[in-house]
Motif scaffolding. Structure first.
Motif, PDB file in Angstrom:
ATOM      1  N   ARG A 197       0.859  -1.191   0.000  1.00 39.72           N
ATOM      2  CA  ARG A 197       0.000   0.000   0.000  1.00 39.72           C
ATOM      3  C   ARG A 197       0.890   1.234   0.000  1.00 39.72           C
ATOM      4  O   ARG A 197       1.766   1.396   0.843  1.00 39.72           O
ATOM      5  N   ASP A 198       0.679   2.088  -0.984  1.00 41.82           N
ATOM      6  CA  ASP A 198       1.470   3.302  -1.116  1.00 41.82           C
ATOM      7  C   ASP A 198       1.291   4.186   0.114  1.00 41.82           C
ATOM      8  O   ASP A 198       0.160   4.381   0.589  1.00 41.82           O
ATOM      9  N   PRO A 199       2.395   4.738   0.663  1.00 36.47           N
ATOM     10  CA  PRO A 199       2.294   5.512   1.903  1.00 36.47           C
ATOM     11  C   PRO A 199       1.624   6.864   1.729  1.00 36.47           C
ATOM     12  O   PRO A 199       1.225   7.494   2.712  1.00 36.47           O
ATOM     13  N   ILE A 200       1.483   7.317   0.477  1.00 34.74           N
ATOM     14  CA  ILE A 200       0.927   8.650   0.252  1.00 34.74           C
ATOM     15  C   ILE A 200      -0.523   8.595  -0.228  1.00 34.74           C
ATOM     16  O   ILE A 200      -1.416   9.177   0.380  1.00 34.74           O
ATOM     17  N   VAL A 222      -7.765   2.538  -6.374  1.00 32.42           N
ATOM     18  CA  VAL A 222      -8.681   2.421  -5.240  1.00 32.42           C
ATOM     19  C   VAL A 222      -8.586   0.991  -4.723  1.00 32.42           C
ATOM     20  O   VAL A 222      -8.670   0.043  -5.511  1.00 32.42           O
ATOM     21  N   PRO A 223      -8.378   0.790  -3.440  1.00 35.82           N
ATOM     22  CA  PRO A 223      -8.265  -0.575  -2.910  1.00 35.82           C
ATOM     23  C   PRO A 223      -9.429  -1.442  -3.371  1.00 35.82           C
ATOM     24  O   PRO A 223     -10.599  -1.059  -3.237  1.00 35.82           O
ATOM     25  N   LEU A 229     -10.518  -7.864  -7.271  1.00 40.57           N
ATOM     26  CA  LEU A 229      -9.200  -8.489  -7.264  1.00 40.57           C
ATOM     27  C   LEU A 229      -9.224  -9.783  -8.064  1.00 40.57           C
ATOM     28  O   LEU A 229      -8.317 -10.055  -8.860  1.00 40.57           O
ATOM     29  N   ARG A 230     -10.252 -10.584  -7.855  1.00 36.94           N
ATOM     30  CA  ARG A 230     -10.349 -11.853  -8.573  1.00 36.94           C
ATOM     31  C   ARG A 230     -10.439 -11.622 -10.080  1.00 36.94           C
ATOM     32  O   ARG A 230      -9.808 -12.304 -10.877  1.00 36.94           O
ATOM     33  N   GLU A 231     -11.216 -10.639 -10.464  1.00 36.59           N
ATOM     34  CA  GLU A 231     -11.359 -10.323 -11.893  1.00 36.59           C
ATOM     35  C   GLU A 231     -10.035  -9.859 -12.485  1.00 36.59           C
ATOM     36  O   GLU A 231      -9.670 -10.245 -13.599  1.00 36.59           O
ATOM     37  N   ALA A 232      -9.281  -9.051 -11.725  1.00 38.10           N
ATOM     38  CA  ALA A 232      -7.981  -8.571 -12.214  1.00 38.10           C
ATOM     39  C   ALA A 232      -7.011  -9.731 -12.403  1.00 38.10           C
ATOM     40  O   ALA A 232      -6.242  -9.758 -13.372  1.00 38.10           O
ATOM     41  N   LEU A 233      -7.038 -10.693 -11.489  1.00 36.19           N
ATOM     42  CA  LEU A 233      -6.178 -11.856 -11.633  1.00 36.19           C
ATOM     43  C   LEU A 233      -6.586 -12.709 -12.837  1.00 36.19           C
ATOM     44  O   LEU A 233      -5.735 -13.229 -13.569  1.00 36.19           O
ATOM     45  N   LEU A 268      -4.264  -5.945   4.008  1.00 37.60           N
ATOM     46  CA  LEU A 268      -3.862  -4.570   3.709  1.00 37.60           C
ATOM     47  C   LEU A 268      -5.038  -3.615   3.489  1.00 37.60           C
ATOM     48  O   LEU A 268      -4.860  -2.394   3.591  1.00 37.60           O
ATOM     49  N   VAL A 269      -6.191  -4.159   3.190  1.00 41.35           N
ATOM     50  CA  VAL A 269      -7.347  -3.292   2.894  1.00 41.35           C
ATOM     51  C   VAL A 269      -8.377  -3.357   3.997  1.00 41.35           C
ATOM     52  O   VAL A 269      -8.717  -2.330   4.613  1.00 41.35           O
ATOM     53  N   GLU A 270      -8.888  -4.543   4.308  1.00 41.11           N
ATOM     54  CA  GLU A 270      -9.976  -4.645   5.265  1.00 41.11           C
ATOM     55  C   GLU A 270      -9.513  -4.534   6.708  1.00 41.11           C
ATOM     56  O   GLU A 270     -10.047  -3.746   7.479  1.00 41.11           O
ATOM     57  N   GLU A 271      -8.479  -5.306   7.064  1.00 39.71           N
ATOM     58  CA  GLU A 271      -7.998  -5.289   8.444  1.00 39.71           C
ATOM     59  C   GLU A 271      -7.382  -3.945   8.804  1.00 39.71           C
ATOM     60  O   GLU A 271      -7.464  -3.482   9.943  1.00 39.71           O
ATOM     61  N   ALA A 272      -6.748  -3.318   7.805  1.00 40.80           N
ATOM     62  CA  ALA A 272      -6.097  -2.020   8.067  1.00 40.80           C
ATOM     63  C   ALA A 272      -7.130  -0.934   8.341  1.00 40.80           C
ATOM     64  O   ALA A 272      -6.839   0.061   9.001  1.00 40.80           O
TER      65      ALA A 272
END
Length: 274
Positions: A197-200, A222-223, A229-233, A268-272
């Motif tokens: 995840r980009d810091p900025i 956008v996260p 994600l599945r579609e991108a893979l 990185l997305v949900e838990e964060a």
């Protein structure tokens, strides 16, 4: 293993004419692991005096091609960047002996171009850029994810030398997640995925290695949710790009890629966001 076709060992500081049958010698862990009947000369890089790891004035991290895995591991453990844990995770993905750990080099791992090369995974995930030196003095800079183009296939011209890999300061401050799968407890990686995840701006990047013949990086401004994600893979990795060898069938590698990718997304997305 003895290389009985090699008739000369040359010092890389004394440049001569590159010719067929030459090879750069870094740590030599691959060169001396199996027969190399095509080789006649080894050009030794050990006396070049390159600093293994250094911080540039801009804050980027330059890793010399001759930096050993042990040196990189030690540097990563002492660093204060957000992404520092990723260095040790990737170094440990070698599961190497003490000897290999202290002789194998970052440059050698990249130039072998093997899908399971964890230095490829590390540097591709952190947006690394290879500095390549030609015999003519020409300098090329190629992103790691474009440097390795297939299983054992690299964008490396005859006589060209990988001098260093540079990781940008911004990438070093990324929050990362690491996942690895092997068929055996101490086996070669069958899938190795890294999320960042980009810091900025919070951009999410997923880098897929080991399960594929080349590094594949998917970026999301956008996260993504699980479906995105599945579609991108599905569309980002062609069926023929999943690697097939004794360490894992393509179907298994694909399954693990989707499974580990979702674990990374959640971390990185949900838990964060909780």
């Amino acid at each position: 293993m003895d290389l009985n076709t090699v008739v000369e060992l040359c010092d890389a500081r004394q440049r001569g004419t590159w010719r067929p049958g030459d090879a750069w010698l870094g740590g030599g862990t691959y060169l001396f692991s199996e027969p190399q009947p095509q080789l006649r000369r080894l050009i030794d890089l050990s006396r070049m005096g390159w600093e293994p790891v250094r911080q540039t004035p801009a804050g980027d991290l330059e890793i010399a091609a001759t930096c050993t895995i042990a040196q990189l591991s030690r540097h990563g453990r002492q660093a204060g960047w957000q992404a520092a844990p990723l260095f040790e995770q990737c170094c440990r993905a070698f599961l190497a002996s003490w000897k290999i750990w202290h002789l194998a080099t970052v440059g050698g791992n990249l130039c072998n171009g093997l899908p399971a090369g964890p230095m490829i995974s590390l540097t591709a995930a952190l947006d690394g850029v290879c500095t390549l030196l030609a015999q003519s003095g020409e300098v090329r800079r190629v992103p790691v994810r474009e440097f390795v183009t297939g299983a054992g296939v690299k964008d490396l011209r005859p006589g060209e030398l990988l001098r260093a890999v540079t990781l940008p300061a911004r990438a070093l401050e990324s929050r990362t997640a690491f996942r690895q799968a092997s068929l055996y407890g101490l086996g070669r990686s069958g899938a190795l995925l890294i999320g960042a995840r980009d810091p900025i701006d919070g951009e999410f990047a997923l880098t897929v290695t080991a399960s594929t013949v080349r590094p594949v990086q998917l970026r999301f401004a956008v996260p993504p949710n699980a479906e995105a994600l599945r579609e991108a893979l599905e569309y980002g990795i062609r069926p023929q790009e999943y690697f097939d060898d004794i360490h894992g069938l393509p179907a298994w590698r694909r399954h693990m890629t989707f499974r580990l990718a979702e674990e990374i997304r959640r971390e990185l997305v949900e838990e964060a966001g909780r």
